[in-house]
Design a protein around this motif. Structure first.
Motif, mmCIF file in Angstrom:
data_model
loop_
_atom_site.group_PDB
_atom_site.id
_atom_site.type_symbol
_atom_site.label_atom_id
_atom_site.label_comp_id
_atom_site.label_asym_id
_atom_site.label_seq_id
_atom_site.Cartn_x
_atom_site.Cartn_y
_atom_site.Cartn_z
ATOM 1 N N ASP A 110 10.674 -8.720 20.134
ATOM 2 C CA ASP A 110 11.067 -8.870 19.295
ATOM 3 C C ASP A 110 11.207 -9.992 19.751
ATOM 4 O OD1 ASP A 110 12.518 -5.935 19.189
ATOM 5 O OD2 ASP A 110 12.313 -6.270 21.835
ATOM 6 N N LYS A 112 11.171 -12.413 22.175
ATOM 7 C CA LYS A 112 11.507 -13.215 23.206
ATOM 8 C C LYS A 112 10.429 -13.491 24.528
ATOM 9 C CE LYS A 112 15.503 -12.415 25.376
ATOM 10 N NZ LYS A 112 16.677 -13.134 25.319
ATOM 11 N N ASP A 154 15.326 -20.520 20.785
ATOM 12 C CA ASP A 154 15.498 -20.303 20.118
ATOM 13 C C ASP A 154 16.174 -20.443 18.706
ATOM 14 O OD1 ASP A 154 17.498 -20.729 21.523
ATOM 15 O OD2 ASP A 154 18.366 -19.435 22.489
ATOM 16 N N LEU A 160 12.961 -20.622 25.573
ATOM 17 C CA LEU A 160 12.313 -18.614 25.513
ATOM 18 C C LEU A 160 11.912 -19.041 27.045
ATOM 19 C CD1 LEU A 160 12.875 -18.588 22.080
ATOM 20 C CD2 LEU A 160 10.625 -17.064 22.757
ATOM 21 N N GLY A 172 10.105 -15.394 31.076
ATOM 22 C CA GLY A 172 10.834 -15.996 29.767
ATOM 23 C C GLY A 172 12.393 -15.919 30.806
ATOM 24 N N PRO A 174 15.978 -14.499 30.333
ATOM 25 C CA PRO A 174 16.660 -13.710 29.687
ATOM 26 C C PRO A 174 17.852 -14.183 29.261
ATOM 27 C CG PRO A 174 16.718 -14.082 31.772
ATOM 28 C CD PRO A 174 16.238 -14.445 32.234
ATOM 29 N N SER A 176 17.964 -16.584 26.773
ATOM 30 C CA SER A 176 17.780 -17.163 25.449
ATOM 31 C C SER A 176 17.416 -15.886 24.040
ATOM 32 C CB SER A 176 16.367 -17.798 25.636
ATOM 33 O OG SER A 176 15.335 -16.757 25.222
ATOM 34 N N GLY A 177 17.397 -17.138 22.999
ATOM 35 C CA GLY A 177 17.241 -15.499 22.404
ATOM 36 C C GLY A 177 15.582 -15.587 21.566
ATOM 37 N N ALA A 178 16.115 -14.742 20.545
ATOM 38 C CA ALA A 178 14.218 -14.791 19.999
ATOM 39 C C ALA A 178 13.803 -16.334 19.580
ATOM 40 C CB ALA A 178 14.157 -13.531 18.466
#
Length: 238
Positions: A110, A112, A154, A160, A172, A174, A176-178
């Motif tokens: 996804d 991430k 992102d 990320l 990672g 959590p 943050s976006g993609a």
């Protein structure tokens, strides 16, 4: 001179301390042009028709644009779509034949961040096996390689991954976006047009499953072999 001394130490330590994956699997060589892209949609898909383990990825980072501030060029980031087959065994590292400061990133399907490392071994990078920050499920992931100090970001420009030291394995973020792009936290001082790399892996295989026809052909071949053995056995008994 300092770089060469550090690199020599890294090569020596790697040869002694990092067990390389068995050579029974396959090696993916970056194909192109244009080569591996730097986004999820342009990532190069690793594939083996026989669904072997993925033991190596080789390729090269090229200068993609000059630095508007007059520093070293901006280098591309290479993304490869892989499949983590064994969560506890998965690891990735840049080998001693890679003669520049690397950073590795594992990103989920996804987009991430999962985990990243810059200087796990001096200038080389290591995503360790059995890490609490590593992948949680067997699935498709994206493995990225870049020069040290490059930031996976992102759409809002947020990293990320969590912050930390250069030698730390960072999980990672959590919040943050993609993945949407890449930034650079510092000028790495490189100037060559191409920097070759080699990534070793364990616990991984090709991203795409072989076509159903491959399995059908294998089943037919096994069935034919079984029939031949039975006929040979009957002929011997007769």
């Amino acid at each position: 001179m300092k770089f060469k001394q550090r690199l020599l130490a890294a090569v020596t330590w790697t040869a002694c301390a990092w067990p390389l994956a068995a050579s029974a699997g396959f090696q993916w060589t970056e194909s192109g042009p244009p080569g591996a892209g730097d986004s999820l949609s342009t990532a190069q898909v690793t594939y083996s028709a026989t669904f072997e383990t993925l033991d190596r990825i080789t390729g090269g980072l090229t200068a993609s644009a000059p630095d508007i501030k007059g520093g070293s060029p901006i280098y591309q980031v290479d993304l490869f779509k892989i499949r983590v087959a064994d969560v506890s065994a998965f690891s990735a590292w840049t080998t001693g034949s890679t003669a520049f400061d690397t950073q590795l990133y594992l990103i989920d399907k996804d987009g991430k961040g999962v985990y990243t490392n810059d200087d796990g071994l001096d200038l080389l990078s290591l995503l360790p096996a059995a890490s609490a920050l590593g992948p949680l499920s067997a699935d498709v992931y994206y493995l990225a390689i870049a020069f040290g100090g490059y930031l996976a970001q992102d759409a809002g420009g947020a990293s990320l991954f969590m912050g930390g030291g250069l030698t730390d394995v960072l999980g990672g973020d959590p919040s943050s976006g993609a993945l949407a792009g890449w930034g650079r936290s510092y000028d790495n001082g490189n100037s060559e047009a191409l920097y070759s790399y080699q990534i070793g892996l364990t616990g991984a295989t090709n991203a795409d499953l072989p076509e159903p026809g491959v399995f059908m052909l294998a089943a037919v071949a096994l069935g034919a072999a079984g029939v031949a053995r039975r006929r040979q056995s009957i002929a011997t008994q007769a």
